[in-house]
Design a protein around this motif. Structure first.
Motif, PDB file in Angstrom:
ATOM      1  N   LEU A 286       0.811  -1.222   0.000  1.00  0.00           N
ATOM      2  CA  LEU A 286       0.000   0.000   0.000  1.00  0.00           C
ATOM      3  C   LEU A 286       0.847   1.276   0.000  1.00  0.00           C
ATOM      4  N   PRO A 287       1.925   1.358   0.796  1.00  0.00           N
ATOM      5  CA  PRO A 287       2.771   2.570   0.722  1.00  0.00           C
ATOM      6  C   PRO A 287       3.373   2.774  -0.668  1.00  0.00           C
ATOM      7  N   LEU A 288       3.795   1.682  -1.303  1.00  0.00           N
ATOM      8  CA  LEU A 288       4.358   1.785  -2.648  1.00  0.00           C
ATOM      9  C   LEU A 288       3.308   2.279  -3.641  1.00  0.00           C
ATOM     10  N   LEU A 289       2.079   1.776  -3.517  1.00  0.00           N
ATOM     11  CA  LEU A 289       1.007   2.212  -4.415  1.00  0.00           C
ATOM     12  C   LEU A 289       0.693   3.693  -4.218  1.00  0.00           C
ATOM     13  N   LYS A 290       0.771   4.150  -2.973  1.00  0.00           N
ATOM     14  CA  LYS A 290       0.538   5.569  -2.698  1.00  0.00           C
ATOM     15  C   LYS A 290       1.631   6.427  -3.330  1.00  0.00           C
ATOM     16  N   ASN A 291       2.869   5.975  -3.232  1.00  0.00           N
ATOM     17  CA  ASN A 291       3.974   6.710  -3.862  1.00  0.00           C
ATOM     18  C   ASN A 291       3.816   6.737  -5.383  1.00  0.00           C
ATOM     19  N   LEU A 292       3.348   5.625  -5.931  1.00  0.00           N
ATOM     20  CA  LEU A 292       3.158   5.567  -7.383  1.00  0.00           C
ATOM     21  C   LEU A 292       2.043   6.515  -7.817  1.00  0.00           C
ATOM     22  N   TYR A 296       2.343   9.662 -10.478  1.00  0.00           N
ATOM     23  CA  TYR A 296       1.503   9.907 -11.648  1.00  0.00           C
ATOM     24  C   TYR A 296       0.800  11.262 -11.555  1.00  0.00           C
ATOM     25  N   LEU A 297       0.425  11.662 -10.341  1.00  0.00           N
ATOM     26  CA  LEU A 297      -0.231  12.962 -10.172  1.00  0.00           C
ATOM     27  C   LEU A 297       0.687  14.111 -10.582  1.00  0.00           C
ATOM     28  N   THR A 298       1.950  13.970 -10.240  1.00  0.00           N
ATOM     29  CA  THR A 298       2.913  15.047 -10.525  1.00  0.00           C
ATOM     30  C   THR A 298       3.672  14.826 -11.822  1.00  0.00           C
ATOM     31  N   ASN A 299       3.399  13.681 -12.497  1.00  0.00           N
ATOM     32  CA  ASN A 299       4.125  13.339 -13.725  1.00  0.00           C
ATOM     33  C   ASN A 299       5.638  13.409 -13.513  1.00  0.00           C
ATOM     34  N   ASN A 300       6.058  12.814 -12.406  1.00  0.00           N
ATOM     35  CA  ASN A 300       7.474  12.846 -12.024  1.00  0.00           C
ATOM     36  C   ASN A 300       8.244  11.761 -12.777  1.00  0.00           C
ATOM     37  N   LEU A 309      10.304  -0.582  -8.966  1.00  0.00           N
ATOM     38  CA  LEU A 309       9.954  -1.437  -7.832  1.00  0.00           C
ATOM     39  C   LEU A 309       8.533  -1.968  -7.970  1.00  0.00           C
ATOM     40  N   PHE A 310       7.613  -1.108  -8.407  1.00  0.00           N
ATOM     41  CA  PHE A 310       6.223  -1.546  -8.594  1.00  0.00           C
ATOM     42  C   PHE A 310       6.120  -2.601  -9.693  1.00  0.00           C
ATOM     43  N   LEU A 311       6.749  -2.350 -10.829  1.00  0.00           N
ATOM     44  CA  LEU A 311       6.683  -3.308 -11.936  1.00  0.00           C
ATOM     45  C   LEU A 311       7.307  -4.644 -11.547  1.00  0.00           C
ATOM     46  N   GLU A 312       8.370  -4.588 -10.771  1.00  0.00           N
ATOM     47  CA  GLU A 312       9.010  -5.827 -10.329  1.00  0.00           C
ATOM     48  C   GLU A 312       8.086  -6.630  -9.415  1.00  0.00           C
ATOM     49  N   THR A 361      -4.773  12.524 -17.632  1.00  0.00           N
ATOM     50  CA  THR A 361      -3.932  13.626 -17.151  1.00  0.00           C
ATOM     51  C   THR A 361      -2.486  13.207 -16.931  1.00  0.00           C
ATOM     52  N   SER A 362      -2.248  11.898 -16.857  1.00  0.00           N
ATOM     53  CA  SER A 362      -0.890  11.422 -16.602  1.00  0.00           C
ATOM     54  C   SER A 362      -0.421  10.559 -17.765  1.00  0.00           C
ATOM     55  N   ARG A 363       0.513  11.092 -18.507  1.00  0.00           N
ATOM     56  CA  ARG A 363       1.086  10.331 -19.611  1.00  0.00           C
ATOM     57  C   ARG A 363       1.864   9.129 -19.092  1.00  0.00           C
ATOM     58  N   LEU A 364       2.432   9.281 -17.901  1.00  0.00           N
ATOM     59  CA  LEU A 364       3.215   8.193 -17.321  1.00  0.00           C
ATOM     60  C   LEU A 364       2.344   6.968 -17.067  1.00  0.00           C
ATOM     61  N   LYS A 365       1.182   7.188 -16.459  1.00  0.00           N
ATOM     62  CA  LYS A 365       0.293   6.059 -16.165  1.00  0.00           C
ATOM     63  C   LYS A 365      -0.194   5.404 -17.451  1.00  0.00           C
ATOM     64  N   ALA A 366      -0.504   6.220 -18.442  1.00  0.00           N
ATOM     65  CA  ALA A 366      -1.012   5.689 -19.706  1.00  0.00           C
ATOM     66  C   ALA A 366       0.013   4.831 -20.426  1.00  0.00           C
ATOM     67  N   THR A 367       1.287   5.081 -20.181  1.00  0.00           N
ATOM     68  CA  THR A 367       2.329   4.323 -20.881  1.00  0.00           C
ATOM     69  C   THR A 367       2.947   3.222 -20.027  1.00  0.00           C
ATOM     70  N   GLU A 368       2.780   3.300 -18.699  1.00  0.00           N
ATOM     71  CA  GLU A 368       3.432   2.324 -17.820  1.00  0.00           C
ATOM     72  C   GLU A 368       2.479   1.249 -17.304  1.00  0.00           C
ATOM     73  N   PHE A 369       1.337   1.666 -16.744  1.00  0.00           N
ATOM     74  CA  PHE A 369       0.448   0.682 -16.115  1.00  0.00           C
ATOM     75  C   PHE A 369      -0.680   0.234 -17.034  1.00  0.00           C
ATOM     76  N   ASP A 370      -1.272   1.150 -17.768  1.00  0.00           N
ATOM     77  CA  ASP A 370      -2.435   0.810 -18.597  1.00  0.00           C
ATOM     78  C   ASP A 370      -2.167  -0.324 -19.587  1.00  0.00           C
TER      79      ASP A 370
END
Length: 412
Positions: A286-292, A296-300, A309-312, A361-370
């Motif tokens: 859960l902490p890792l998911l919150k960081n992720l 995505y919110l900040t497009n960091n 770490l999440f993908l692993e 709103t997050s290009r990162l999420k669209a390319t990494e998790f989706d």
């Protein structure tokens, strides 16, 4: 025993006696023909659960008073043409309704019950939850009326809960909204009565306790899945642990000589284990998911450590651990439970890291998790289509292929 939709139920009815005989009284019960037909129909259900349609046909040829549509539907079922069989059962129910003129025909009532149960089983084989729900919740039928009728509680409630839960999890947005009655029914099991009268409050409390005890014992896996969908992870964890305990108790009571019963019962453990495994994954990450989500919110783009770490972990602790059920020996029900729940797991992860709206709103999420979400759902649908094809359930195979195509068409 679990009151579930697996094939061992119909065998248990023959061994322990049909539940409806304990609860339904009929003035013509002493009629010898009625008794014989009742026993033949129960025996036919047992042979059908073993996919032994030669003996099923032989049984129905022994009962000439039954309608020709019954034998026609059985013949269609024997060829795994569940869509044709479904239409035949629906035709029989519409063509020979129970009305005042036929209410004194106990044999027609027996046949009517057989048609209804067989029709719902065909819907289950086709994963057609909409039709299943429609034919259960007719007129003023609710979960409360199903509960108050012993026959419906034993024979219709399992299908009612299954169809509503499947529509709630995997249905369209409109279909999900229409399942509010299931949400109220499950949530009311733990509700505290606010009645002003002490007598009424006590009566309601006792009824709720009996209902909760029964539903918890018979449907712990469904409750665990429901509360997971509602993101009530603690209650989901409680019910999945209870489901595993019930499974072990049931397994310990099976004779080692009951090879078929053991083969069908062992299939239940895979969806149980995977749901429990997912809850453990959430608890640890859960902490890792919150960081992720914050990433995505900040497009960091610079925070690649969180991403890697999440993908692993999602591949190592979840996806790589998920094995497909056996294509031939595992039932369509087991396949559907596994595939549907895995899609639910990924949807919950999606919501915990921002939800579908975040993708706009997050290009990162669209390319990494989706892509993980879409690819796995499409592959699971293809795998189930192949299973249905191998089991000669061609209509379901076509449905799953169309679902896969629709998923891919929605991809950007």
């Amino acid at each position: 025993y679990f009151i579930r939709l697996n094939q061992t139920n119909e065998q248990n009815e023959l061994i322990h006696g049909s539940s409806k005989k304990k609860f339904k009284s009929d003035p013509n019960l002493d009629n010898q023909l009625y008794k014989q037909i009742d026993h033949w129909l129960e025996l036919a259900k047992c042979y059908r659960s073993l996919v032994n349609y030669d003996d099923v046909r032989g049984i129905f040829y022994q009962i000439p008073v039954l309608k020709s549509l019954t034998l026609q539907a059985i013949e269609e079922e024997s060829h795994s043409d569940f869509l044709l069989a479904l239409n035949t059962y629906v035709t029989a129910l519409e063509q020979y309704p129970i009305v005042e003129e036929t209410s004194n025909s106990p044999i027609l009532e027996l046949e009517h019950e057989f048609w209804t149960q067989s029709m719902l089983n065909c819907c289950n084989q086709l994963n057609n939850w909409t039709i299943m729900s429609k034919h259960i919740f007719i007129a003023n039928t609710t979960f409360d009326t199903l509960w108050s009728n012993a026959y419906q509680l034993n024979y219709l409630m399992p299908y009612a809960i299954r169809s509503k839960l499947k529509l709630l999890i995997s249905g369209s947005e409109q279909e999900q909204l229409e399942q509010e009655d299931l949400c109220q029914f499950f949530n009311s099991l733990s509700a505290i009565s606010n009645a002003s009268s002490l007598t009424t409050a006590t009566s309601n409390s006792e009824t709720t306790f009996v209902k909760r005890s029964y539903i918890e014992k018979q449907y712990p896996f469904e409750l665990a899945t429901f509360f997971l969908y509602q993101k009530d992870f603690d209650r989901s964890k409680y019910y999945i642990q209870y489901a595993k305990e019930q499974f072990l108790l049931h397994w310990s009571q099976l004779s080692r000589l009951n090879e078929y019963g053991r083969k069908t019962t062992i299939q239940l453990i895979q969806p149980y284990h995977e749901l429990d495994q997912f809850l453990v994954f959430l608890e640890h990450n859960l902490p890792l998911l919150k960081n992720l989500e914050n990433r995505y919110l900040t497009n960091n783009k610079n925070d690649i450590t969180t991403r890697d770490l999440f993908l692993e972990r999602i591949h190592k602790d979840l996806i790589s651990q998920w094995q497909l059920p056996d294509v031939i020996r595992s039932s369509i029900q087991t396949w559907d439970d596994v595939v549907t729940n895995r899609a639910l797991f990924l949807d919950i992860l999606d919501e915990l890291i921002g939800g579908p709206r975040m993708s706009f709103t997050s290009r990162l999420k669209a390319t990494e998790f989706d892509p993980i979400l879409v690819d796995y759902k499409a592959q699971s649908s293809l795998d189930m289509a192949y299973c249905a094809l191998r089991q000669r359930n061609f209509k379901l195979a076509l449905t799953k292929l169309n679902d896969t195509r629709n998923r891919l068409d929605l991809c950007p």
